[in-house]
Motif scaffolding. Structure first.
Motif, short mmCIF file in Angstrom:
data_model
loop_
_atom_site.label_atom_id
_atom_site.label_comp_id
_atom_site.label_asym_id
_atom_site.label_seq_id
_atom_site.Cartn_x
_atom_site.Cartn_y
_atom_site.Cartn_z
N LYS A 99 0.08 -0.98 -0.03
CA LYS A 99 -0.04 0.49 -0.01
C LYS A 99 0.61 1.35 0.12
O LYS A 99 0.36 2.80 -0.78
N ILE A 100 1.77 1.00 0.10
CA ILE A 100 2.71 2.45 0.96
C ILE A 100 4.47 1.45 0.36
O ILE A 100 4.54 0.36 0.33
N HIS A 101 4.96 2.65 -1.44
CA HIS A 101 6.42 2.01 -1.42
C HIS A 101 7.57 1.54 -0.55
O HIS A 101 7.67 0.78 -0.46
N GLY A 102 6.73 2.98 0.67
CA GLY A 102 8.72 2.41 1.15
C GLY A 102 8.90 4.34 1.71
O GLY A 102 7.74 5.32 1.58
N VAL A 103 9.42 4.43 2.72
CA VAL A 103 9.85 5.68 4.03
C VAL A 103 10.03 6.11 2.97
O VAL A 103 10.33 7.68 3.66
N ASP A 104 11.01 6.41 2.12
CA ASP A 104 11.31 7.78 1.45
C ASP A 104 10.90 8.13 -0.15
O ASP A 104 11.08 9.34 -0.54
N ASP A 105 9.35 7.47 0.39
CA ASP A 105 8.57 8.12 -0.42
C ASP A 105 8.49 9.57 -0.28
O ASP A 105 8.00 10.12 1.15
N PRO A 106 8.24 10.87 -0.49
CA PRO A 106 7.47 11.45 -0.06
C PRO A 106 6.15 12.16 -0.11
O PRO A 106 5.35 10.76 -0.81
N ILE A 107 5.54 12.27 0.92
CA ILE A 107 4.37 11.94 1.39
C ILE A 107 3.24 12.77 0.84
O ILE A 107 2.36 12.16 1.40
N GLU A 108 3.52 13.23 -0.33
CA GLU A 108 2.62 14.11 -1.51
C GLU A 108 2.45 12.63 -2.14
O GLU A 108 0.99 12.92 -2.54
N ARG A 109 3.42 12.05 -2.27
CA ARG A 109 2.06 10.68 -2.20
C ARG A 109 1.41 10.39 -2.38
O ARG A 109 0.59 9.76 -2.98
N TYR A 110 1.28 10.30 -1.25
CA TYR A 110 -0.07 10.38 -0.06
C TYR A 110 -0.95 11.04 0.58
O TYR A 110 -2.29 10.90 0.75
N ILE A 111 -0.74 12.11 -0.16
CA ILE A 111 -1.81 13.19 0.70
C ILE A 111 -1.47 14.45 -0.15
O ILE A 111 -0.28 15.34 -1.00
N PRO A 112 -2.44 14.45 -1.21
CA PRO A 112 -2.10 15.48 -2.28
C PRO A 112 -2.48 16.65 -2.39
O PRO A 112 -1.57 17.26 -2.61
N GLU A 113 -2.60 16.97 -0.77
CA GLU A 113 -3.05 18.23 -0.14
C GLU A 113 -1.88 19.12 -0.59
O GLU A 113 -1.28 20.71 0.06
N LEU A 114 -0.80 18.39 0.27
CA LEU A 114 0.61 18.57 0.30
C LEU A 114 1.53 18.82 -0.99
O LEU A 114 3.40 19.64 -1.29
N VAL A 115 1.11 18.84 -2.64
CA VAL A 115 1.95 18.82 -3.28
C VAL A 115 2.21 20.12 -3.66
O VAL A 115 1.60 20.77 -3.90
N GLY A 116 4.01 19.83 -4.25
CA GLY A 116 4.35 20.88 -4.21
C GLY A 116 4.60 22.19 -2.96
O GLY A 116 5.50 23.02 -3.22
N THR A 117 4.71 21.72 -2.31
CA THR A 117 4.70 22.43 -0.58
C THR A 117 6.06 21.70 0.02
O THR A 117 6.76 20.04 -0.52
N ARG A 118 6.87 22.23 0.35
CA ARG A 118 8.10 22.32 1.30
C ARG A 118 8.19 20.74 2.04
O ARG A 118 8.61 19.65 2.22
N ARG A 119 6.97 20.32 2.40
CA ARG A 119 6.13 19.39 3.36
C ARG A 119 5.99 18.18 2.65
O ARG A 119 6.32 17.22 3.18
N GLY A 120 5.12 18.86 1.62
CA GLY A 120 5.01 17.52 0.49
C GLY A 120 6.18 16.51 -0.11
O GLY A 120 6.11 15.64 -0.23
N ALA A 121 7.27 17.56 -0.15
CA ALA A 121 8.52 16.92 -0.26
C ALA A 121 9.61 15.82 0.69
O ALA A 121 10.11 15.32 -0.19
N MET A 122 8.82 16.47 1.34
CA MET A 122 9.94 15.55 2.94
C MET A 122 9.58 14.45 2.56
O MET A 122 7.64 13.44 3.02
N PRO A 123 10.56 12.98 2.54
CA PRO A 123 10.19 11.96 2.94
C PRO A 123 9.64 11.40 4.09
O PRO A 123 9.71 11.48 5.23
N LEU A 124 8.68 10.31 3.59
CA LEU A 124 7.69 10.02 5.06
C LEU A 124 9.02 9.58 6.18
O LEU A 124 8.59 9.76 7.54
N ARG A 125 10.10 9.10 5.75
CA ARG A 125 10.95 9.11 6.75
C ARG A 125 10.96 10.21 7.42
O ARG A 125 11.37 10.37 9.24
N GLY A 126 11.10 11.08 7.13
CA GLY A 126 11.13 12.26 8.15
C GLY A 126 10.65 12.81 9.07
O GLY A 126 10.83 12.75 10.43
#
Length: 432
Positions: free
Chosen positions: A174-201
């Motif tokens: 369901k989730i590819h991995g912890v290095d995915d940017p979180i925006e991949r799973y939260i569209p509201e964050l696309v294009g933001t600094r937070r959106g680019a942050m990986p799940l790991r962070g």
């Protein structure tokens, strides 16, 4: 939430409502000495947040926070679970089996160690003390008013469960991995600094988000803890920590993880948690506190569960993600989760580490709270779930041991005291 404790509320000179925090609802000035001490221990101080003025929160949202603060059961915030409304059920196993308590003659812990640990727990006004070792419980003590069926709100202990549930989602694809940017799973964050942050962070509490400072009933701080729109609220938390290199413990990190998890699985968090973790470990039904009916769970706190079920969570970590012959969470995930993170060697992925020794464990620059560990842990592989000023699940793989303590929030909890008392009671290994 490490800050879940007692709050002393005051009025500003201009008569406006304000608050001195610990991190969750509390009482007014006139609270007991212990409550004031706890508020001081867990006070938060951060820089002001620059947020564009808008119509959020609404007058109704401000009133909601006001009313919840006014009725919060400060003296029993862990035990008064029915206050946390609305709730959503997390369905447990169809026929959960109570854990077995070993006969006295079969127990491996020395009676003197058991007595010392129980005395410490009682002095800390505990509700429950359970110790599992080598296949069964060796201690199962409940103080008056509590028993095996009692459920508790143990705050930030839930954070570790969120990380386990994400591990199960990674294993299920369901989730590819912890290095995915979180925006991949939260569209509201696309294009933001937070959106680019990986799940790991977010798992490491190193996303750059900092806890906002407390204020009045309309503040971002109180609207998070007691409001009804968590998604809108966390968008207003400040990005004032150095991403990936600075440890800043902030509940918004766990909220984003839970939000991403629900989107990735296409399920309510309660349903995924039930299917992926809660039923497989054989737990009884639990509950989540929501921001509103049908709304978001408070992922950073408020998984209302029994002491035995917290033992089960500890055992899932102890047994490298397995329950019997079933691999519930990958062993590699447990290993990564409990390894030191780059920004804080005493923190992994939503779980704490006892080594290296931290005589005064801290939560980052925005939170003044410190938790002492007067002595190093007697084993260097201790990991633990931390909630509500002394709510704990200690996992000690080298001793095949899980310890759960739940009780009144403590002003002087010593992290290493309880596990060290119990470890001192283990049989001497003649091979060492």
């Amino acid at each position: 939430m490490i800050e879940r404790a007692t709050v002393v509320r005051t009025a500003s000179p201009a008569g406006k409502r304000g608050g001195a925090d610990t991190g969750n609802p509390g009482v007014r000035r006139g609270a007991t000495l212990a409550a004031r001490a706890l508020a001081g221990l867990l006070a938060v101080s951060t820089s002001a947040i620059a947020v564009a003025q808008d119509s959020w929160p609404s007058p109704a949202q401000v009133k909601l926070v006001h009313d919840r603060l006014a009725t919060f059961p400060a003296s029993r915030l862990v035990a008064a679970v029915d206050w946390y409304q609305p709730q959503e059920a997390v369905k447990g196993a169809r026929h959960p089996r109570p854990m077995v308590l070993k006969p006295t003659a079969s127990r491996t812990l020395a009676p003197t160690a058991v007595a010392a640990a129980t005395a410490y727990a009682e002095a800390q006004k505990s509700y429950a003390l359970l110790v599992w070792r080598k296949g069964a419980l060796e201690i199962e003590t409940y103080w008056p008013g509590f028993d095996r069926s009692s459920r508790y709100e143990t705050a930030s202990m839930h954070k570790t469960v969120v990380a386990l549930a994400i591990g199960a989602a990674v294993a299920a694809g369901k989730i590819h991995g912890v290095d995915d940017p979180i925006e991949r799973y939260i569209p509201e964050l696309v294009g933001t600094r937070r959106g680019a942050m990986p799940l790991r962070g977010y798992l490491e509490m190193a996303s750059g988000i900092e806890t906002p400072r407390p204020g009045g009933d309309a503040s971002v701080y109180w609207q998070y803890y007691l409001g009804d729109d968590l998604n809108a609220d966390v968008a207003r938390w400040p990005d004032t920590c150095a991403p990936r290199t600075e440890f800043c413990y902030a509940n918004a990190n766990t909220h984003y993880l839970g939000w991403a998890l629900s989107n990735a699985t296409g399920m309510r968090y309660a349903d995924w948690l039930s299917r992926a973790i809660w039923q497989p470990i054989g737990a009884s039904d639990a509950r989540l506190w929501l921001d509103k009916v049908g709304g978001s769970p408070r992922h950073s706190c408020c998984l209302i569960a029994t002491a035995q079920d917290w033992i089960r969570i500890g055992r899932l970590i102890l047994d490298q993600g397995k329950v019997g012959n079933r691999q519930v969470v990958p062993a590699t995930w447990i290993a990564s989760m409990t390894a030191p993170s780059p920004a804080n060697p005493n923190y992994g992925w939503q779980v704490w580490r006892g080594s290296p020794h931290a005589p005064a464990r801290t939560y980052g620059k925005s939170i003044k709270a410190q938790v002492p560990a007067a002595d190093p842990f007697a084993r260097d592989d201790v990991v633990f779930l931390d909630g509500s000023a002394g709510q704990r699940v200690y996992v000690i793989p080298s001793a095949d041991m899980v310890i759960v303590r739940i009780g009144t929030p403590s002003t002087d909890w010593d992290d290493s005291r309880l596990p060290n008392l119990l470890l001192a009671g283990l049989p001497i290994d003649p091979a060492k």
